[in-house]
Design an enzyme around this catalytic site. Structure first.
Site, PDB file in Angstrom:
ATOM      1  N   CYS A  51       0.820  -1.217   0.000  1.00  0.00           N
ATOM      2  CA  CYS A  51       0.000   0.000   0.000  1.00  0.00           C
ATOM      3  C   CYS A  51       0.850   1.262   0.000  1.00  0.00           C
ATOM      4  O   CYS A  51       1.654   1.492   0.904  1.00  0.00           O
ATOM      5  CB  CYS A  51      -0.905  -0.006   1.222  1.00  0.00           C
ATOM      6  SG  CYS A  51      -1.771   1.541   1.505  1.00  0.00           S
ATOM      7  N   CYS A 348     -20.772  28.887  15.769  1.00  0.00           N
ATOM      8  CA  CYS A 348     -20.380  29.890  14.778  1.00  0.00           C
ATOM      9  C   CYS A 348     -18.914  29.637  14.409  1.00  0.00           C
ATOM     10  O   CYS A 348     -18.006  29.895  15.214  1.00  0.00           O
ATOM     11  CB  CYS A 348     -20.563  31.292  15.356  1.00  0.00           C
ATOM     12  SG  CYS A 348     -20.290  32.624  14.180  1.00  0.00           S
TER      13      CYS A 348
END
Length: 375
Positions: A51, A348
Site C-alpha cells: 500500500c 459559529c
C-alpha cells in the site's frame, strides 16, 4: 572647467553602470550555480512495498526526504488509473517515488528504512493486500542504485532475520505515473480511515515485532500528544505557515476571525461534511447547518462531538465559549445559546478552519462511513 566636471561625472556614472552590470552578471552566475547545486542536491528513488499510503507515511518522516509521491510503475498501460491497477490486470505495482537530499540522506540509508516497513519475504502481495500490484520491488535509476539495492538485499537475506528468503526484485526504472490526487498524503487527509486500515492490515504488528519503533529518533513532535496517540499526524507550525493561506493560519493558530459574508462556506448549501483543515478529523455536517444571518457557517450541533473541545474565552472584554478541534487544536470559532431547536445552540465557525467534503466524494476521501448520515 564646467565641461570637464560634466565629463568626469559622466565617466563616473558610466563606470558605476559597468560595475553594476558585472556585479549583476556575477550574481546571476552565483544564482545559476546555486540553482544547479540545488538540482544536484535532489535524487529519486522508486520503491514498492504494498500500500503506497503506508510507504508514503513512513518515508516522509525520514530526515533528508524532501517529498514522497504515490503512484504506479511497471505494466504496459500509460497513465493507469487506480481502478485498473488495483484490479491486478494492468501489471503495475503501487509504488512511491521518493525525492531526497543525498547530502543529508544516502540511498543506502534510505533503503535501510525501506527494508523495515514491509515483509520482503512475501511474493504474493503485502499483508492483507494480495496480488502482484501489492508486491515489493526496487526500481533502480542508475547502476550505483542497482549495486546498493542488490547488496543490501543480499545482506538482509543472509542475516537470518527471517525464516524465509527475501524475494524483493530489483528492476530497472522505466516510467512512473503519479496516482490520483486523493491518494497523495492520504494519511494526512484521511487520518481516521488510514489508521484503521493500517492497524487492521498487519503492517504495524510486523514492523513492531521485527524492528521495534523504526522512527524512534525521527518521529515528529508536531501537534499535541493526544493527536499523535490518536493517529493524527499534525504538521508543525512551520509547515502550516507554508501550506495555509495567511488568513487560514491567523484563524487556526492565532485565534483570528475571518470577515463575515466574505468567507468560503457561509453560504454553502451542498450536502456533505466539514472536517478540520489541518487534521481531517470530522466536525460538522450540512444536515445540522442552518442560515443564522451572521455571515459565518453555523451549525446547531457537531457531527462528531468527541472531536470538539470547548474552552472559556475572556478576550475582547467578554466571556465566550471558544470551540477548538481536539486533535489538531485548531481554533474553530465560538458556540452561543441563541441557536434553533433541538439544541438551542449556534456553533459559529470560521470557514478558514474547515474543509468541506461533498457527499459524492465521501467514499473516495475516506469518509464513506458517514454516507448513512444522509440516508
Amino acid at each position: 572647467m564646467k565641461a570637464k566636471k560634466i565629463i568626469v561625472m559622466i565617466l563616473i556614472l558610466a563606470s558605476a553602470a559597468i560595475v553594476g552590470v558585472v556585479a549583476g552578471s556575477s550574481d546571476e552566475r552565483t544564482t545559476g550555480d546555486k540553482m544547479a547545486s540545488d538540482i544536484r542536491s535532489e535524487e529519486l528513488a522508486t520503491l514498492a512495498g504494498g500500500c503506497f499510503w503506508c510507504l508514503e507515511s513512513d518515508l516522509e518522516k525520514i530526515p533528508g526526504v524532501l517529498k514522497v509521491v504515490s503512484g504506479y510503475s511497471g505494466g504496459d498501460l500509460d497513465r493507469p488509473t487506480y481502478e485498473e491497477v488495483s484490479s491486478g490486470t494492468s501489471g503495475h505495482r503501487e509504488v512511491v517515488q521518493v525525492h531526497f537530499d543525498p547530502s543529508r540522506l544516502s540511498y543506502e540509508d534510505l533503503l535501510g528504512y525501506y527494508w523495515r516497513i514491509f515483509d520482503p519475504t512475501d511474493d504474493g502481495g503485502s499483508f492483507n493486500d494480495r496480488g502482484e500490484q501489492y508486491t515489493s520491488a526496487i526500481y533502480y535509476h542508475n547502476e550505483e542504485q542497482r549495486r546498493i539495492a542488490e547488496r543490501t538485499r543480499d545482506e538482509l537475506d543472509s542475516s537470518g532475520k527471517f525464516n524465509k528468503s527475501v524475494v524483493t526484485p530489483i528492476i530497472p526504472f522505466e516510467k512512473f505515473w503519479p496516482a490520483e490526487e486523493y491518494h497523495q498524503d492520504y494519511y494526512r487527509k484521511n487520518p481516521t480511515r488510514y489508521w484503521f486500515y493500517r492497524s487492521m492490515s498487519g503492517r504495524n504488528g510486523f514492523i513492531e515485532k521485527n524492528w521495534g519503533d523504526i522512527h524512534k529518533n525521527e518521529k515528529s513532535t508536531a501537534g499535541d500528544t493526544d493527536g499523535m496517540q490518536s493517529g493524527y499526524d499534525i504538521p508543525s507550525d512551520e509547515e502550516l505557515q507554508r501550506t495555509l493561506t495567511e488568513l487560514q493560519y491567523e484563524v487556526i493558530r492565532e485565534e483570528g476571525t475571518e470577515p463575515a459574508f466574505n468567507n468560503e462556506y457561509w453560504d454553502e448549501k451542498r450536502k456533505g461534511i466539514y472536517v478540520d483543515r489541518v487534521s481531517g478529523e470530522v466536525l460538522f455536517s450540512s444536515r445540522e447547518k442552518y442560515e443564522s444571518g451572521t455571515g459565518w457557517p453555523s451549525f446547531y450541533k457537531p457531527l462528531e462531538s468527541d472531536n470538539i473541545v470547548e474552552k472559556t474565552d475572556r478576550k475582547l472584554f467578554m466571556v465566550r465559549t471558544e470551540v477548538r478541534s481536539r486533535h489538531a487544536d485548531s481554533h474553530l470559532g465560538h458556540v452561543f445559546d441563541d441557536g434553533p431547536q433541538p439544541t438551542g445552540l449556534r456553533y459559529c465557525i470560521n470557514s478558514a478552519s474547515l474543509r468541506f467534503v461533498p457527499l459524492e466524494e465521501l467514499e473516495q476521501e475516506g469518509y464513506g462511513e458517514y454516507l448513512k448520515h444522509f440516508d
